[in-house]
Design a protein around this motif. Structure first.
Motif, PDB file in Angstrom:
ATOM      1  N   PHE A  22       0.830  -1.200   0.000  1.00 33.03           N
ATOM      2  CA  PHE A  22       0.000   0.000   0.000  1.00 33.03           C
ATOM      3  C   PHE A  22       0.870   1.258   0.000  1.00 33.03           C
ATOM      4  CE2 PHE A  22      -2.035   3.347   2.548  1.00 33.03           C
ATOM      5  CZ  PHE A  22      -3.077   3.659   1.700  1.00 33.03           C
ATOM      6  N   PHE A  23       1.900   1.291   0.828  1.00 39.98           N
ATOM      7  CA  PHE A  23       2.769   2.461   0.870  1.00 39.98           C
ATOM      8  C   PHE A  23       3.552   2.623  -0.438  1.00 39.98           C
ATOM      9  CE2 PHE A  23       2.549   2.266   5.653  1.00 39.98           C
ATOM     10  CZ  PHE A  23       1.777   3.421   5.754  1.00 39.98           C
ATOM     11  N   TRP A  24       3.944   1.510  -1.059  1.00 41.11           N
ATOM     12  CA  TRP A  24       4.616   1.581  -2.356  1.00 41.11           C
ATOM     13  C   TRP A  24       3.678   2.196  -3.403  1.00 41.11           C
ATOM     14  CZ3 TRP A  24       2.999  -1.045  -6.757  1.00 41.11           C
ATOM     15  CH2 TRP A  24       3.820  -0.871  -7.871  1.00 41.11           C
ATOM     16  N   ALA A  25       2.403   1.780  -3.382  1.00 38.72           N
ATOM     17  CA  ALA A  25       1.441   2.325  -4.336  1.00 38.72           C
ATOM     18  C   ALA A  25       1.210   3.816  -4.084  1.00 38.72           C
ATOM     19  CB  ALA A  25       0.119   1.562  -4.246  1.00 38.72           C
ATOM     20  N   MET A  26       1.210   4.225  -2.832  1.00 46.24           N
ATOM     21  CA  MET A  26       1.045   5.647  -2.519  1.00 46.24           C
ATOM     22  C   MET A  26       2.222   6.459  -3.060  1.00 46.24           C
ATOM     23  SD  MET A  26      -1.681   6.448  -0.649  1.00 46.24           S
ATOM     24  CE  MET A  26      -1.182   7.841   0.295  1.00 46.24           C
ATOM     25  N   ARG A  27       3.439   5.943  -2.873  1.00 43.07           N
ATOM     26  CA  ARG A  27       4.633   6.659  -3.329  1.00 43.07           C
ATOM     27  C   ARG A  27       4.746   6.704  -4.838  1.00 43.07           C
ATOM     28  NH1 ARG A  27       9.131   4.085   0.090  1.00 43.07           N
ATOM     29  NH2 ARG A  27       7.857   2.479  -0.750  1.00 43.07           N
ATOM     30  N   SER A  28       4.266   5.672  -5.521  1.00 46.48           N
ATOM     31  CA  SER A  28       4.421   5.631  -6.974  1.00 46.48           C
ATOM     32  C   SER A  28       3.295   6.363  -7.704  1.00 46.48           C
ATOM     33  CB  SER A  28       4.509   4.184  -7.458  1.00 46.48           C
ATOM     34  OG  SER A  28       3.288   3.521  -7.256  1.00 46.48           O
ATOM     35  N   GLY A  29       2.349   6.954  -6.978  1.00 42.72           N
ATOM     36  CA  GLY A  29       1.329   7.782  -7.599  1.00 42.72           C
ATOM     37  C   GLY A  29       0.114   7.023  -8.110  1.00 42.72           C
ATOM     38  N   GLN A  30      -0.179   5.867  -7.567  1.00 43.81           N
ATOM     39  CA  GLN A  30      -1.320   5.079  -8.033  1.00 43.81           C
ATOM     40  C   GLN A  30      -2.657   5.719  -7.667  1.00 43.81           C
ATOM     41  OE1 GLN A  30      -1.259   2.116  -9.812  1.00 43.81           O
ATOM     42  NE2 GLN A  30       0.908   2.561 -10.054  1.00 43.81           N
ATOM     43  N   PHE A  31      -2.675   6.567  -6.652  1.00 41.22           N
ATOM     44  CA  PHE A  31      -3.925   7.140  -6.176  1.00 41.22           C
ATOM     45  C   PHE A  31      -4.019   8.632  -6.473  1.00 41.22           C
ATOM     46  CE2 PHE A  31      -2.876   3.644  -3.209  1.00 41.22           C
ATOM     47  CZ  PHE A  31      -3.903   2.795  -3.567  1.00 41.22           C
TER      48      PHE A  31
END
Length: 52
Positions: A22-31
């Motif tokens: 989840f934190f990786w997705a937040m950092r990579s701009g998924q949201f």
């Protein structure tokens, strides 16, 4: 009882893996653009791919 010694660390590991993902997705701009896909389906763009 011995199965708990296996299941509890496994559950903790899976929880940490999910949290890390989840934190990786937040950092990579998924949201970043949550409304973009919802608005894109409403657009009527003529692609010219099919019959008129």
């Amino acid at each position: 009882m011995t199965i708990l010694g296996f299941l509890i660390p496994l559950a903790l590991l899976m929880g940490l893996l999910g949290l890390g993902t989840f934190f990786w997705a937040m950092r990579s701009g998924q949201f970043e653009d949550l409304d973009g896909a919802a608005n894109r389906i409403l657009l009527d763009e003529d692609q010219g791919d099919g019959p008129p």
